[in-house]
Design a protein around this motif. Structure first.
Motif, short mmCIF file in Angstrom:
data_model
loop_
_atom_site.label_atom_id
_atom_site.label_comp_id
_atom_site.label_asym_id
_atom_site.label_seq_id
_atom_site.Cartn_x
_atom_site.Cartn_y
_atom_site.Cartn_z
N GLY A 9 -3.84 14.22 4.31
CA GLY A 9 -3.18 13.93 5.58
C GLY A 9 -1.81 14.58 5.65
O GLY A 9 -1.35 15.19 4.69
N PRO A 10 -1.13 14.45 6.81
CA PRO A 10 0.20 15.05 6.94
C PRO A 10 1.16 14.41 5.94
O PRO A 10 1.26 13.19 5.86
N TYR A 11 1.86 15.22 5.20
CA TYR A 11 2.79 14.78 4.15
C TYR A 11 2.10 13.86 3.13
O TYR A 11 2.75 13.05 2.49
N GLY A 12 0.80 13.96 3.01
CA GLY A 12 0.09 13.11 2.04
C GLY A 12 0.05 11.66 2.42
O GLY A 12 -0.15 10.80 1.57
N LEU A 13 0.20 11.37 3.71
CA LEU A 13 0.31 9.97 4.13
C LEU A 13 -0.99 9.19 3.95
O LEU A 13 -0.98 7.97 3.95
N LEU A 14 -2.11 9.89 3.80
CA LEU A 14 -3.37 9.18 3.61
C LEU A 14 -3.67 8.96 2.13
O LEU A 14 -4.75 8.51 1.76
N GLN A 15 -2.72 9.31 1.29
CA GLN A 15 -2.92 9.21 -0.15
C GLN A 15 -3.34 7.80 -0.59
O GLN A 15 -4.26 7.66 -1.39
N PRO A 16 -2.68 6.73 -0.09
CA PRO A 16 -3.11 5.39 -0.50
C PRO A 16 -4.58 5.13 -0.18
O PRO A 16 -5.28 4.49 -0.96
N ASP B 7 -6.60 6.86 -2.75
CA ASP B 7 -6.53 6.11 -4.00
C ASP B 7 -7.45 4.91 -3.96
O ASP B 7 -8.14 4.60 -4.93
N ALA B 8 -7.46 4.23 -2.81
CA ALA B 8 -8.29 3.03 -2.67
C ALA B 8 -9.75 3.41 -2.80
O ALA B 8 -10.51 2.76 -3.51
N VAL B 9 -10.15 4.51 -2.12
CA VAL B 9 -11.55 4.96 -2.21
C VAL B 9 -11.89 5.27 -3.66
O VAL B 9 -12.95 4.87 -4.17
N LYS B 10 -10.98 5.92 -4.34
CA LYS B 10 -11.20 6.26 -5.74
C LYS B 10 -11.40 4.99 -6.56
O LYS B 10 -12.36 4.87 -7.33
N LEU B 11 -10.50 4.01 -6.38
CA LEU B 11 -10.58 2.79 -7.18
C LEU B 11 -11.87 2.02 -6.90
O LEU B 11 -12.50 1.50 -7.81
N PHE B 12 -12.24 1.95 -5.61
CA PHE B 12 -13.43 1.19 -5.25
C PHE B 12 -14.71 1.82 -5.81
O PHE B 12 -15.67 1.12 -6.11
N THR B 13 -14.71 3.14 -5.93
CA THR B 13 -15.94 3.79 -6.38
C THR B 13 -16.01 3.94 -7.89
O THR B 13 -16.98 4.46 -8.42
N LYS B 14 -14.99 3.48 -8.60
CA LYS B 14 -15.03 3.57 -10.06
C LYS B 14 -15.99 2.53 -10.63
O LYS B 14 -16.27 1.52 -10.00
N GLU B 15 -16.42 2.79 -11.86
CA GLU B 15 -17.35 1.86 -12.49
C GLU B 15 -16.66 0.53 -12.79
O GLU B 15 -15.55 0.50 -13.31
N GLU B 16 -17.35 -0.55 -12.43
CA GLU B 16 -16.86 -1.89 -12.73
C GLU B 16 -17.23 -2.20 -14.17
O GLU B 16 -18.40 -2.35 -14.50
N PHE B 17 -16.26 -2.29 -15.04
CA PHE B 17 -16.54 -2.33 -16.47
C PHE B 17 -16.16 -3.69 -17.05
O PHE B 17 -15.07 -4.20 -16.78
N PHE B 18 -17.08 -4.27 -17.82
CA PHE B 18 -16.76 -5.51 -18.53
C PHE B 18 -16.85 -5.26 -20.03
O PHE B 18 -17.91 -4.88 -20.52
N THR C 14 0.83 -1.20 0.00
CA THR C 14 0.00 0.00 0.00
C THR C 14 0.86 1.25 0.00
O THR C 14 0.67 2.16 -0.80
N TYR C 15 1.83 1.24 0.91
CA TYR C 15 2.64 2.45 1.01
C TYR C 15 3.69 2.55 -0.08
O TYR C 15 4.27 3.62 -0.28
N SER C 16 3.91 1.43 -0.81
CA SER C 16 4.79 1.52 -1.98
C SER C 16 4.18 2.44 -3.03
O SER C 16 4.90 3.17 -3.71
N THR C 17 2.84 2.41 -3.14
CA THR C 17 2.22 3.27 -4.15
C THR C 17 2.48 4.73 -3.80
O THR C 17 2.79 5.54 -4.68
N TYR C 18 2.39 5.02 -2.50
CA TYR C 18 2.68 6.39 -2.06
C TYR C 18 4.16 6.72 -2.28
O TYR C 18 4.51 7.77 -2.81
#
Lengths: 375, 191
Positions: A48-55, A58-69, A25-29
């Motif tokens: 968050g501080p120093y962008g530490l909540l960025q992952p 990102d996860a929230v963003k990915l989960f809320t994206k349209e599931e496309f087939f 997770t934190y590798s992405t950051y």
């Protein structure tokens, strides 16, 4: 209260699983921050501080994206692809020894390793090779020519570089005489690090590790300038996230394997001195546990360095052309790896291998330490 | 035919063994990127940090009042004529009895509009104004907005407030330090 050894082992497995996911997770950051720093920027610093909540963002963003087939895709395989990529990536970290043993008062020794198998290296090698099926299946199921091309590239690349990687490992096996990652780490704990015996082998191994994890300069399967997004062109939402996540787990595992095989694993300079000093002042049990914990910290420092190295290379080098990639794999790395085997064989004939040398070392082997503590 | 003599003749030689090994070149490249890793970052963290603005910067318009607090603009239309972008429109009106405290001359601008999407911030209106009424502020910019009609600034947003200390909250305001630095630089320029 008596906690059976199995429960302890279960705890260790959970911890390894959690740590692997956390680090991925934190590798992405870290990737974004390292990329930014190498390009004179500051990177994500808003969440968050120093962008530490960025992952998390990102996860929230990915989960809320349209599931496309995509139309005409085989749905089952389309879902199976990222699952397989993620599963194989997670499986590999099971055999990595993250530390020596922790001794409890009653003489139980807890290995800081999820499972110890005597063919650990083969296991890692096999599981990592399976990872390419995730890419292939995903690329095939997408019903998209770019995805398929990416998948074909991934497969061809993995086969080509596994060969040289295997050869580099054979040379290492000749030196260590064992396939168990724990044994290899312990040998280095008692003697010199393997990088001293296998510098050429390490260079081959690290190049192949880049190719196996599909990282730049070998990220041809997802080559966005040629193949849109390669094997994950058609993927969206968390399925895409799983692919990206699997890549970072692979990077973590590759870093851990490299640290273990060539850079001493959980050993660090001066550990025997520290052990002896602590034994005389605090007793053997404390000394052993202290050295083990410090060793684990050191191992993680090594792993983090290698993860940084992966990112550093990614943001320095451009991507290879496909023919260059194949030429490098087959006409350079493969012959050099064979040459390395021959050289290693010659050196072993001349000077004897590591196992033979071990008998003359004065320091107590950790297995002996354990035996002493049990008394 | 060569247009200039500056073109460089390049020989395409096969790579030497050292070049084919890639590693020396890779290490050099990584050295370069590592240098950048520790170098000073070019990023300006925008809402918290602002770039230094030149003292001659031409930003958002303001319609000035005189020392008695009366609007200086007489709606002569010279600024609208001078405007190359045709961003200024106005409607003139006659001052009524009892409005002497509001408008300096007998004629004043009933409405005065600047279209900030048309405006090129050249400052020609400022130069054309015979009454020293319109100025482009050095420390304020037209902020981004969501709707196009929000960019048409009427008198409500252009005229200076009566209290000179109560500056309009609209637009991007400099921090205290930046304003101070700006004042210092402007003082230096006058000298």
């Amino acid at each position: 209260m008596e906690i059976p050894a199995l429960a302890w082992q279960g705890l260790v497995i959970l911890a390894v699983f959690g740590i692997t996911l956390l680090i991925a997770t934190y590798s992405t950051y870290a990737e974004r921050v390292v990329a930014a720093f190498l390009q004179d920027r500051v990177g994500p610093d808003r969440a968050g501080p120093y962008g530490l909540l960025q992952p998390l963002a990102d996860a929230v963003k990915l989960f809320t994206k349209e599931e496309f087939f995509p139309a005409g895709s085989s749905r089952g395989l389309f879902i199976f692809g990222p699952c397989l990529a993620m599963t194989t990536a997670l499986m590999a970290s099971a055999v990595i020894p993250f530390g020596n043993t922790i001794l409890l008062g009653d003489g139980t020794a807890i290995r800081l390793q999820a499972i110890e198998v005597n063919i650990g290296m083969l296991y890692v090698f096999g599981v990592v090779s399976l990872g390419v099926y995730g890419l292939m299946i995903g690329g095939w199921a997408s019903n998209n020519k770019f995805s398929l091309l990416g998948a074909v590239r991934a497969a061809a690349q993995a086969v080509s570089y596994e060969l040289a990687m295997g050869m580099a490992l054979i040379a290492l096996l000749m030196v260590t005489g064992t396939l168990s990652l724990r044994e290899i780490a312990l040998q280095q704990y008692n003697g010199l690090w393997n990088i001293v015996y296998q510098p050429l082998g390490f260079i081959i191994f690290i190049v192949c590790a880049f190719a196996e994890t599909n990282r730049t300069p070998f990220d041809l399967p997802e080559c966005e300038t040629e193949l849109v997004g390669g094997y994950h062109t058609e993927y969206s939402s968390m399925k895409m996230g799983l692919y990206l996540f699997a890549e970072y787990i692979n990077v973590f595992v590759a870093s851990a394997v490299m640290s273990t095989l060539y850079f001493g694993g959980f050993s660090f300079p001066g550990e025997h001195l520290l052990y002896n000093t602590l034994t005389s002042s605090q007793g053997e049990l404390f000394a052993h546990n202290a050295v083990t914990i410090l060793g684990t910290v050191v191992l993680f420092a090594k792993i983090f360095f290698f993860i940084f190295f992966f990112m550093w290379v990614r943001w320095t080098l451009p991507r290879f052309r496909y023919d260059q990639l194949m030429r490098l794999g087959w006409t350079m790395l493969f012959p050099i790896a064979i040459l390395n085997i021959l050289l290693t064989g010659a050196f072993i004939l001349l000077f004897g291998n590591k196992e033979a040398k071990l008998d003359t070392t004065k320091q107590p082997a950790p297995t002996e330490i354990r035996a002493v503590a049990r008394k | 035919m060569k247009l200039t003599n500056r073109s460089k003749h390049l020989e395409k030689k096969p790579m030497t063994l050292l070049e084919r090994a890639y590693l020396p070149a890779v290490l050099t490249g990584m050295g370069i990127t590592l240098k950048h890793f520790f170098s000073k970052k070019a990023t300006i963290r925008y809402p918290e940090e602002l770039r230094p603005i030149a003292p001659t910067f031409r930003g958002l318009h303001v319609l000035k009042r005189d020392e008695a607090g009366r609007e200086r603009c007489t709606a002569c239309g010279l600024c609208a004529v001078a405007c190359p972008a045709e961003a200024i429109t106005m409607v003139a009106g006659e001052r009524k009895k009892g409005e002497e405290g509001l408008y300096r001359e007998e004629k004043y601008a009933v409405s005065y509009e600047v279209n900030m999407l048309r405006c090129i911030f050249c400052g020609l209106c400022e130069e054309a104004c015979p009454k020293a009424a319109v100025y482009l502020q050095a420390d304020k910019m037209a902020p981004p907005r969501f709707e196009r009609d929000e960019f048409i600034y009427g008198k409500d947003r252009l005229v200076e407030p009566v209290d000179p200390n109560a500056r309009s909250k609209r637009g991007i305001q400099l921090t205290a330090e930046q304003a101070e630095a700006l004042a210092r630089r402007m003082a230096g320029m006058d000298a």
